[in-house]
Design a protein around this motif. Structure first.
Motif, PDB file in Angstrom:
ATOM      1  N   ARG A  17       0.825  -1.213   0.000  1.00 42.10           N
ATOM      2  CA  ARG A  17       0.000   0.000   0.000  1.00 42.10           C
ATOM      3  C   ARG A  17       0.858   1.261   0.000  1.00 42.10           C
ATOM      4  O   ARG A  17       0.657   2.177  -0.801  1.00 42.10           O
ATOM      5  N   LEU A  18       1.861   1.316   0.889  1.00 38.11           N
ATOM      6  CA  LEU A  18       2.708   2.505   0.981  1.00 38.11           C
ATOM      7  C   LEU A  18       3.569   2.675  -0.263  1.00 38.11           C
ATOM      8  O   LEU A  18       3.924   3.799  -0.633  1.00 38.11           O
ATOM      9  N   SER A  19       3.902   1.558  -0.904  1.00 36.17           N
ATOM     10  CA  SER A  19       4.755   1.622  -2.088  1.00 36.17           C
ATOM     11  C   SER A  19       4.046   2.260  -3.275  1.00 36.17           C
ATOM     12  O   SER A  19       4.688   2.605  -4.270  1.00 36.17           O
ATOM     13  N   ARG A  20       2.732   2.407  -3.180  1.00 29.57           N
ATOM     14  CA  ARG A  20       2.006   3.127  -4.228  1.00 29.57           C
ATOM     15  C   ARG A  20       2.289   4.622  -4.179  1.00 29.57           C
ATOM     16  O   ARG A  20       2.047   5.329  -5.152  1.00 29.57           O
ATOM     17  N   PHE A  21       2.790   5.100  -3.039  1.00 32.78           N
ATOM     18  CA  PHE A  21       3.039   6.528  -2.874  1.00 32.78           C
ATOM     19  C   PHE A  21       4.515   6.883  -3.027  1.00 32.78           C
ATOM     20  O   PHE A  21       4.850   7.914  -3.614  1.00 32.78           O
ATOM     21  N   VAL A  22       5.397   6.039  -2.455  1.00 35.09           N
ATOM     22  CA  VAL A  22       6.837   6.305  -2.531  1.00 35.09           C
ATOM     23  C   VAL A  22       7.563   4.983  -2.724  1.00 35.09           C
ATOM     24  O   VAL A  22       7.019   3.907  -2.478  1.00 35.09           O
ATOM     25  N   THR A  23       8.819   5.070  -3.167  1.00 37.34           N
ATOM     26  CA  THR A  23       9.672   3.891  -3.251  1.00 37.34           C
ATOM     27  C   THR A  23      10.326   3.685  -1.894  1.00 37.34           C
ATOM     28  O   THR A  23      11.160   4.478  -1.465  1.00 37.34           O
ATOM     29  N   LEU A  24       9.919   2.645  -1.201  1.00 33.00           N
ATOM     30  CA  LEU A  24      10.413   2.391   0.145  1.00 33.00           C
ATOM     31  C   LEU A  24      11.831   1.832   0.111  1.00 33.00           C
ATOM     32  O   LEU A  24      12.190   1.053  -0.778  1.00 33.00           O
ATOM     33  N   THR A  25      12.622   2.243   1.081  1.00 35.49           N
ATOM     34  CA  THR A  25      13.971   1.700   1.209  1.00 35.49           C
ATOM     35  C   THR A  25      13.924   0.373   1.965  1.00 35.49           C
ATOM     36  O   THR A  25      12.931   0.039   2.627  1.00 35.49           O
ATOM     37  N   ASP A  26      15.014  -0.372   1.881  1.00 41.61           N
ATOM     38  CA  ASP A  26      15.107  -1.633   2.615  1.00 41.61           C
ATOM     39  C   ASP A  26      14.972  -1.370   4.116  1.00 41.61           C
ATOM     40  O   ASP A  26      14.348  -2.155   4.845  1.00 41.61           O
ATOM     41  N   HIS A  27      15.544  -0.267   4.580  1.00 40.89           N
ATOM     42  CA  HIS A  27      15.498   0.092   6.000  1.00 40.89           C
ATOM     43  C   HIS A  27      14.065   0.376   6.428  1.00 40.89           C
ATOM     44  O   HIS A  27      13.625  -0.042   7.518  1.00 40.89           O
ATOM     45  N   GLU A  28      13.299   1.086   5.592  1.00 37.50           N
ATOM     46  CA  GLU A  28      11.905   1.398   5.912  1.00 37.50           C
ATOM     47  C   GLU A  28      11.045   0.132   5.907  1.00 37.50           C
ATOM     48  O   GLU A  28      10.180  -0.047   6.758  1.00 37.50           O
ATOM     49  N   CYS A  29      11.307  -0.752   4.949  1.00 40.09           N
ATOM     50  CA  CYS A  29      10.559  -2.012   4.891  1.00 40.09           C
ATOM     51  C   CYS A  29      10.832  -2.863   6.130  1.00 40.09           C
ATOM     52  O   CYS A  29       9.926  -3.526   6.653  1.00 40.09           O
ATOM     53  N   ALA A  30      12.084  -2.837   6.587  1.00 35.73           N
ATOM     54  CA  ALA A  30      12.439  -3.598   7.784  1.00 35.73           C
ATOM     55  C   ALA A  30      11.694  -3.045   9.000  1.00 35.73           C
ATOM     56  O   ALA A  30      11.259  -3.814   9.878  1.00 35.73           O
ATOM     57  N   PHE A  31      11.533  -1.724   9.080  1.00 36.85           N
ATOM     58  CA  PHE A  31      10.806  -1.129  10.199  1.00 36.85           C
ATOM     59  C   PHE A  31       9.339  -1.535  10.158  1.00 36.85           C
ATOM     60  O   PHE A  31       8.738  -1.843  11.189  1.00 36.85           O
ATOM     61  N   ILE A  32       8.742  -1.553   8.956  1.00 32.96           N
ATOM     62  CA  ILE A  32       7.346  -1.970   8.822  1.00 32.96           C
ATOM     63  C   ILE A  32       7.198  -3.430   9.237  1.00 32.96           C
ATOM     64  O   ILE A  32       6.240  -3.810   9.919  1.00 32.96           O
ATOM     65  N   ALA A  33       8.165  -4.259   8.844  1.00 37.07           N
ATOM     66  CA  ALA A  33       8.129  -5.668   9.250  1.00 37.07           C
ATOM     67  C   ALA A  33       8.173  -5.784  10.766  1.00 37.07           C
ATOM     68  O   ALA A  33       7.500  -6.642  11.355  1.00 37.07           O
ATOM     69  N   ASP A  34       8.942  -4.897  11.408  1.00 32.68           N
ATOM     70  CA  ASP A  34       9.012  -4.903  12.870  1.00 32.68           C
ATOM     71  C   ASP A  34       7.684  -4.450  13.476  1.00 32.68           C
ATOM     72  O   ASP A  34       7.256  -4.950  14.520  1.00 32.68           O
ATOM     73  N   MET A  35       7.012  -3.476  12.812  1.00 31.85           N
ATOM     74  CA  MET A  35       5.692  -3.034  13.248  1.00 31.85           C
ATOM     75  C   MET A  35       4.698  -4.185  13.237  1.00 31.85           C
ATOM     76  O   MET A  35       3.811  -4.272  14.097  1.00 31.85           O
TER      77      MET A  35
END
Length: 213
Positions: A17-35
């Protein structure tokens, strides 16, 4: 958009969903996975939030559907909002001490609560993600107002078509239920609660949709 490698590594409706707005970094994806790490299974019909509960933070709806309901004094219910996989519940209430409406699971699903204290690193270490989620919360409120005003100006056929098309578009954003065929886990009574029609009228309209192709 995410690369195929990142999409495979971080299989998440919220990431999609968020990737429809911006290109997420690996670091940001890792934080979402932690969420999404703290998973809580919820059965269909079980409350997620009740009126008057303390607003402890936000929750990611990792899988399943949920609805926001308002109950009138005469026992009738109105469905104010539908939450879909990958959406964040509670963004609009983050500044309130207590919940004003109840949230109920519409299907079996998984929620991932993120307490208020967990929001601090979101804004300090991942300010872009924090700004994006805040913006999405604001857009949700605009969409809800637009939804209410649009339903008020449409005839019954337009109301039901509008509601179904909105669901289709939102499911596509999360890469679930793609295409013109998707499951709507609502009874005709519940559809009526969402669009302001009686279940008899909903049944009539659905039959007419089928008959007209």
């Amino acid at each position: 958009m995410l690369s195929n490698r990142m999409s495979d590594k971080y299989h998440s409706c919220l990431v999609s969903r968020l990737s429809r707005f911006v290109t997420l970094t690996d670091h940001e994806c890792a934080f979402i996975a932690d969420m999404e790490k703290d998973e809580h299974a919820r059965k269909k019909g079980r409350p997620v939030v009740s009126v008057g509960d303390r607003s402890e933070g936000v929750m990611v709806l990792k899988s399943g559907w949920a609805v926001v309901k308002a109950d009138s004094s005469d026992g009738r219910s109105q469905i104010l909002r539908v939450y879909l996989p990958g959406e964040v519940m509670g963004l609009a209430e983050i500044g309130s001490a207590h919940a004003n409406h109840r949230v109920v699971m519409q299907t079996d699903g998984i929620i991932c609560p993120l307490p208020r204290k967990g929001l601090a690193p979101l804004f300090s270490d991942h300010p872009r993600l924090g700004a994006l989620l805040t913006s999405i919360g604001s857009l949700d409120q605009i969409a809800l107002r637009h939804h209410a005003s649009s339903l008020g100006s449409m005839d019954a056929t337009g109301k039901l078509k509008f509601w179904l098309l909105q669901l289709r578009a939102r499911l596509e954003v999360a890469n679930v239920g793609l295409g013109n065929r998707f499951r709507v886990p609502f009874s005709q009574v519940e559809i009526g609660q969402a669009v302001g029609l009686t279940s008899i009228y909903v049944n009539k309209l659905l039959r007419s949709f089928v008959e007209n192709g």
